[in-house]
Design a protein around this motif. Sequence first.
Motif, short mmCIF file in Angstrom:
data_model
loop_
_atom_site.label_atom_id
_atom_site.label_comp_id
_atom_site.label_asym_id
_atom_site.label_seq_id
_atom_site.Cartn_x
_atom_site.Cartn_y
_atom_site.Cartn_z
N THR A 98 0.82 -1.21 0.00
CA THR A 98 0.00 0.00 0.00
C THR A 98 0.86 1.26 0.00
OG1 THR A 98 -1.65 -1.17 1.29
CG2 THR A 98 -1.83 1.23 1.22
N PRO A 99 0.56 2.24 -0.88
CA PRO A 99 1.28 3.53 -0.81
C PRO A 99 1.00 4.20 0.54
CG PRO A 99 0.08 3.31 -2.88
CD PRO A 99 -0.39 2.20 -2.00
N SER A 115 1.93 13.80 -3.11
CA SER A 115 3.15 12.99 -3.10
C SER A 115 2.98 11.89 -2.07
CB SER A 115 4.37 13.85 -2.78
OG SER A 115 4.23 14.46 -1.51
N TRP A 116 3.74 10.80 -2.23
CA TRP A 116 3.61 9.66 -1.32
C TRP A 116 4.88 8.84 -1.32
CZ3 TRP A 116 0.83 10.49 -5.76
CH2 TRP A 116 1.12 9.67 -6.86
N TYR A 128 1.09 4.10 -10.52
CA TYR A 128 0.11 4.38 -9.48
C TYR A 128 -1.13 5.01 -10.11
CZ TYR A 128 4.20 3.87 -6.43
OH TYR A 128 5.32 3.40 -5.79
N ASP A 129 -2.29 4.59 -9.62
CA ASP A 129 -3.56 5.20 -10.02
C ASP A 129 -4.03 6.10 -8.88
OD1 ASP A 129 -3.61 3.85 -12.43
OD2 ASP A 129 -4.79 2.18 -11.65
N VAL A 130 -4.30 7.36 -9.22
CA VAL A 130 -4.76 8.33 -8.22
C VAL A 130 -6.25 8.54 -8.44
CG1 VAL A 130 -4.50 10.65 -7.29
CG2 VAL A 130 -2.50 9.43 -8.20
N THR A 141 3.77 7.19 -13.16
CA THR A 141 4.79 6.19 -12.88
C THR A 141 5.65 6.55 -11.68
OG1 THR A 141 6.27 7.26 -14.47
CG2 THR A 141 4.91 5.43 -15.28
N GLY A 142 5.67 7.84 -11.30
CA GLY A 142 6.44 8.29 -10.15
C GLY A 142 5.61 8.37 -8.89
N THR A 143 6.11 9.10 -7.90
CA THR A 143 5.43 9.19 -6.60
C THR A 143 4.88 10.59 -6.35
OG1 THR A 143 7.56 9.59 -5.54
CG2 THR A 143 6.76 7.32 -5.58
#
Length: 487
Positions: A98-99, A115-116, A128-130, A141-143
């Motif tokens: 989990t992020p 950000s995470w 990552y899907d937001v 693809t980043g954070t």
Amino acid sequence: MNKGLSRVLNKSRVMMLPLLVVVSMIMNFFPLEVSAAERGAWAPNVSYAVNDNVTYDGKAYKAIQSHTSLPGWEPPNVPALWQFVQGGGGGDTVAPTTPTNVTVSAVTSSSVTLSWQASTDNVGVTGYDVYQGTALAISVTGTTATITGLSPKTTYSFKVIAKDAAGNLSPASATVNATTSEGPGGGPQPTKHILTGYWQNFVNGASKLKVRDIPDQYDIIVLAFAEMDPVNPGGVTFTVDSALSAALGGYTNAELIADIQAKRAQGKKVIISVGGEKGNINLNNPSPNVANFVNSMYGIITQFGLDGIDIDLEHGMNVPNLTNAIRQLKQKVGNDFVLTMAPQTIDMQNPNTSYMQLYNNLKDITTVINVQYYNSGCMLGRDGKCYSQGTVDFLTALSDLTLQWVSPSQLGLGVPATSSAAGGGYVSSTIVNNALNCLATGNSCGSYKPVAKYPDIRGAMTWSINWDATTNYTLAKTVRPFLNTLP
């Protein structure tokens, strides 16, 4: 060989000939199924044939239409081209972690930046899907991620989910809330329903026109096209085409500038397009390409007195760099900045295509997306059926699909002005009006009935004003008055 045996063999040959003919005729009626080819991992700029098999994001797909792939046409994004194969793909079933530590790092009146901390995975995290509430807002693809197109002084909730190449999804992160700030309102925009047309800055079979000769029915005039600067990475150039100038008796930049200002004085918007069938821009690198694009385009807008730009990139795009460039350009031009887009039909088949990512990044400053409903094969409508171009059902079913993701007030129907203006998909101006009426009021539909009425539908676009001139502006004189009758 003895004579008796020879006679038997000769007789057999004679009897076999009609049988072979019959078998051959039967095989013509029942052709062999096209064999499948294993093409490995999907990639852009590759020619695929029907039944070719590929893998993408850990899943298997089979081609159902021959085509040459482009960035943004990934198999899950274009179901009209690819069919998901159940049971295909690799054997990885372990989901990423989990992020964590999702935080709000920046807020404006129309955007929120999150950000995470990165997730981990047994093979590797691919992105990552937001989510904004329950809807997917952006994939990265980043954070970090910036969600745009938000309303001022409004509270939103967000969560992040990690994914790997096999399609395994992590549990959702903890939800975070963010409230956008109060911001200035946008500048004046064209009327509710608009007609957009492209002015050709080159010579082909269409009529050759000076901008001053464009009829009043066109609300937005798009100059086609700015060209990529080969010695200035990311930069673009524009001047009156030499062949066109000669054909018009010496049409100069100074005359074009005067014509543009006269049109703007009449309340028209005049913008410049990048891309087209053969054009492109080079934004593959953030530096110096983005700055070169912004500075050169702003120079063109300033020199010619333009209102904004049109994005007609048909050979892929770098969405983050293009988003950044357009934001910077809008800051230079000001709140009156006009932004239009002209994606191909296939670019709007899914909410995750490159054009949809660009729209989601810029929808707070987008005037209209005019989808090119032509030069297409069979495309899926909102009901999952495949519709052929050149019909009222194609226009309405494909628009209804896109209206799941694009505001009606930002969607226009792009059509060829004549049958010579495109390779396929021409419909009469009456059919264009029927499609607009069907979408706006539910009347004049074909067999397809939209799931809702869209009275705010933005209007129509044509390629091109020059082709329209070959029929004494039949499209402009038919469609523009009809737009005035819509709610």
